[in-house]
Motif scaffolding. Structure first.
Motif, mmCIF file in Angstrom:
data_model
loop_
_atom_site.group_PDB
_atom_site.id
_atom_site.type_symbol
_atom_site.label_atom_id
_atom_site.label_comp_id
_atom_site.label_asym_id
_atom_site.label_seq_id
_atom_site.Cartn_x
_atom_site.Cartn_y
_atom_site.Cartn_z
ATOM 1 N N ARG A 35 0.881 -1.327 0.024
ATOM 2 C CA ARG A 35 -0.042 -0.129 0.096
ATOM 3 C C ARG A 35 0.719 1.293 0.107
ATOM 4 N NH1 ARG A 35 -4.565 2.202 3.230
ATOM 5 N NH2 ARG A 35 -5.472 3.794 1.617
ATOM 6 N N SER A 36 1.980 1.351 0.743
ATOM 7 C CA SER A 36 2.887 2.491 0.646
ATOM 8 C C SER A 36 3.298 2.701 -0.659
ATOM 9 C CB SER A 36 3.964 2.177 1.715
ATOM 10 O OG SER A 36 4.936 1.298 1.106
ATOM 11 N N ALA A 37 3.680 1.904 -1.587
ATOM 12 C CA ALA A 37 4.096 1.925 -3.047
ATOM 13 C C ALA A 37 2.914 2.581 -3.714
ATOM 14 C CB ALA A 37 4.453 0.669 -3.663
ATOM 15 N N GLU A 38 1.654 2.115 -3.257
ATOM 16 C CA GLU A 38 0.427 2.695 -4.148
ATOM 17 C C GLU A 38 0.293 4.243 -3.743
ATOM 18 O OE1 GLU A 38 -2.905 0.277 -3.137
ATOM 19 O OE2 GLU A 38 -2.016 -1.667 -3.450
ATOM 20 N N LEU A 39 0.330 4.521 -2.521
ATOM 21 C CA LEU A 39 0.171 5.703 -2.013
ATOM 22 C C LEU A 39 1.212 6.896 -2.508
ATOM 23 C CD1 LEU A 39 -1.249 5.038 1.490
ATOM 24 C CD2 LEU A 39 -2.413 5.714 -0.477
ATOM 25 N N ALA A 40 2.511 6.192 -2.454
ATOM 26 C CA ALA A 40 3.503 7.171 -2.785
ATOM 27 C C ALA A 40 3.661 7.164 -4.514
ATOM 28 C CB ALA A 40 4.826 6.605 -2.408
ATOM 29 N N GLY A 41 3.035 6.274 -5.148
ATOM 30 C CA GLY A 41 3.066 6.371 -6.762
ATOM 31 C C GLY A 41 4.356 5.946 -7.134
ATOM 32 N N LEU A 42 5.358 5.413 -6.327
ATOM 33 C CA LEU A 42 6.530 4.733 -6.707
ATOM 34 C C LEU A 42 7.046 3.685 -5.848
ATOM 35 C CD1 LEU A 42 9.449 6.907 -6.021
ATOM 36 C CD2 LEU A 42 7.123 7.615 -5.451
ATOM 37 N N ARG A 43 8.036 2.725 -6.296
ATOM 38 C CA ARG A 43 8.398 1.662 -5.372
ATOM 39 C C ARG A 43 9.677 2.017 -4.978
ATOM 40 N NH1 ARG A 43 5.388 -2.322 -5.453
ATOM 41 N NH2 ARG A 43 4.022 -2.703 -6.935
ATOM 42 N N CYS A 44 10.581 3.032 -5.331
ATOM 43 C CA CYS A 44 11.889 3.398 -4.471
ATOM 44 C C CYS A 44 12.065 4.756 -5.056
ATOM 45 C CB CYS A 44 12.963 2.486 -4.911
ATOM 46 S SG CYS A 44 13.457 2.247 -6.612
ATOM 47 N N GLU A 45 13.045 5.414 -4.322
ATOM 48 C CA GLU A 45 13.489 6.797 -4.624
ATOM 49 C C GLU A 45 14.760 6.940 -3.644
ATOM 50 O OE1 GLU A 45 10.831 10.167 -3.915
ATOM 51 O OE2 GLU A 45 10.155 9.085 -2.030
ATOM 52 N N THR A 46 15.435 7.992 -3.997
ATOM 53 C CA THR A 46 16.623 8.326 -3.147
ATOM 54 C C THR A 46 16.101 9.875 -2.472
ATOM 55 O OG1 THR A 46 18.091 7.467 -4.440
ATOM 56 C CG2 THR A 46 18.975 9.214 -3.036
ATOM 57 N N LEU A 47 16.101 9.871 -0.990
ATOM 58 C CA LEU A 47 15.762 11.148 -0.515
ATOM 59 C C LEU A 47 16.922 11.671 0.562
ATOM 60 C CD1 LEU A 47 12.422 10.598 1.058
ATOM 61 C CD2 LEU A 47 12.806 11.872 -1.117
ATOM 62 N N ARG A 48 17.071 12.912 0.735
ATOM 63 C CA ARG A 48 18.087 13.504 1.447
ATOM 64 C C ARG A 48 17.408 13.803 2.947
ATOM 65 N NH1 ARG A 48 22.785 15.932 0.380
ATOM 66 N NH2 ARG A 48 22.154 16.021 -2.200
ATOM 67 N N VAL A 49 18.177 13.198 3.802
ATOM 68 C CA VAL A 49 17.486 13.442 5.325
ATOM 69 C C VAL A 49 18.728 13.560 6.063
ATOM 70 C CG1 VAL A 49 15.455 11.722 4.656
ATOM 71 C CG2 VAL A 49 17.474 10.830 5.519
ATOM 72 N N PRO A 50 18.437 14.008 7.372
ATOM 73 C CA PRO A 50 19.442 14.235 8.476
ATOM 74 C C PRO A 50 20.202 12.991 8.545
ATOM 75 C CG PRO A 50 17.413 15.363 8.964
ATOM 76 C CD PRO A 50 17.079 14.449 7.773
ATOM 77 N N ARG A 51 21.465 13.318 8.904
ATOM 78 C CA ARG A 51 22.099 11.814 9.159
ATOM 79 C C ARG A 51 21.721 11.243 10.533
ATOM 80 N NH1 ARG A 51 27.118 9.307 8.998
ATOM 81 N NH2 ARG A 51 28.317 9.199 11.036
ATOM 82 N N GLN A 52 21.519 12.058 11.594
ATOM 83 C CA GLN A 52 20.887 11.633 12.750
ATOM 84 C C GLN A 52 19.491 12.140 13.067
ATOM 85 O OE1 GLN A 52 23.008 12.068 16.616
ATOM 86 N NE2 GLN A 52 24.936 11.711 15.369
ATOM 87 N N VAL A 53 18.574 11.222 13.167
ATOM 88 C CA VAL A 53 17.096 11.403 13.074
ATOM 89 C C VAL A 53 16.289 10.388 13.905
ATOM 90 C CG1 VAL A 53 16.805 10.312 10.807
ATOM 91 C CG2 VAL A 53 15.286 12.280 11.304
ATOM 92 N N THR A 54 15.308 10.811 14.418
ATOM 93 C CA THR A 54 14.567 9.784 15.272
ATOM 94 C C THR A 54 13.566 9.106 14.174
ATOM 95 O OG1 THR A 54 12.611 11.046 15.570
ATOM 96 C CG2 THR A 54 14.324 10.741 17.255
#
Length: 83
Positions: free
Chosen positions: A9-28
Motif C-alpha cells: 500500500r505504501s507504494a500505491e500511495l507514494a506512486g513509486l517503488r523506490c527513490e533517493t531522499l536527502r534526510v538528516p544523518r541523525q534522526v528519530t
C-alpha cells in the motif's frame, strides 16, 4: 541520502517503488517518517500501521534515534494480509 523502498500500500500511495531522499544523518524514526510524509502526504493515512526496515532491521515509528549513512536502505512496510 538514503534509498527509500515502498512496498504494498505504501507504494500505491507514494506512486513509486523506490527513490533517493536527502534526510538528516541523525534522526528519530518519527522524524524520518515525517520527512517522507512531507514528500508524499498521502502516506499519512497509514501512519499507525507501518513499520520501517532500516538496513534490513525493523524499526517502529517513534523516538528511536537512527544514525543513517549515505546509501542506507529504508523500507516502508505496511501490514500485508496473507491468504
Amino acid at each position: 541520502q538514503v534509498s527509500v523502498l515502498y512496498f504494498a500500500r505504501s507504494a500505491e500511495l507514494a506512486g513509486l517503488r523506490c527513490e533517493t531522499l536527502r534526510v538528516p544523518r541523525q534522526v528519530t524514526s518519527l522524524q524520518l517518517w515525517e520527512e517522507i510524509v512531507r514528500v508524499h502526504p498521502r502516506l499519512a493515512v497509514i501512519r499507525d500501521q507501518v513499520v520501517f526496515a532500516v538496513r534490513q532491521e525493523y524499526v517502529l515509528i517513534g523516538d528511536q534515534l537512527l544514525v543513517l549513512q549515505p546509501g542506507d536502505e529504508v523500507a516502508i512496510i505496511p501490514p500485508i494480509s496473507g491468504g
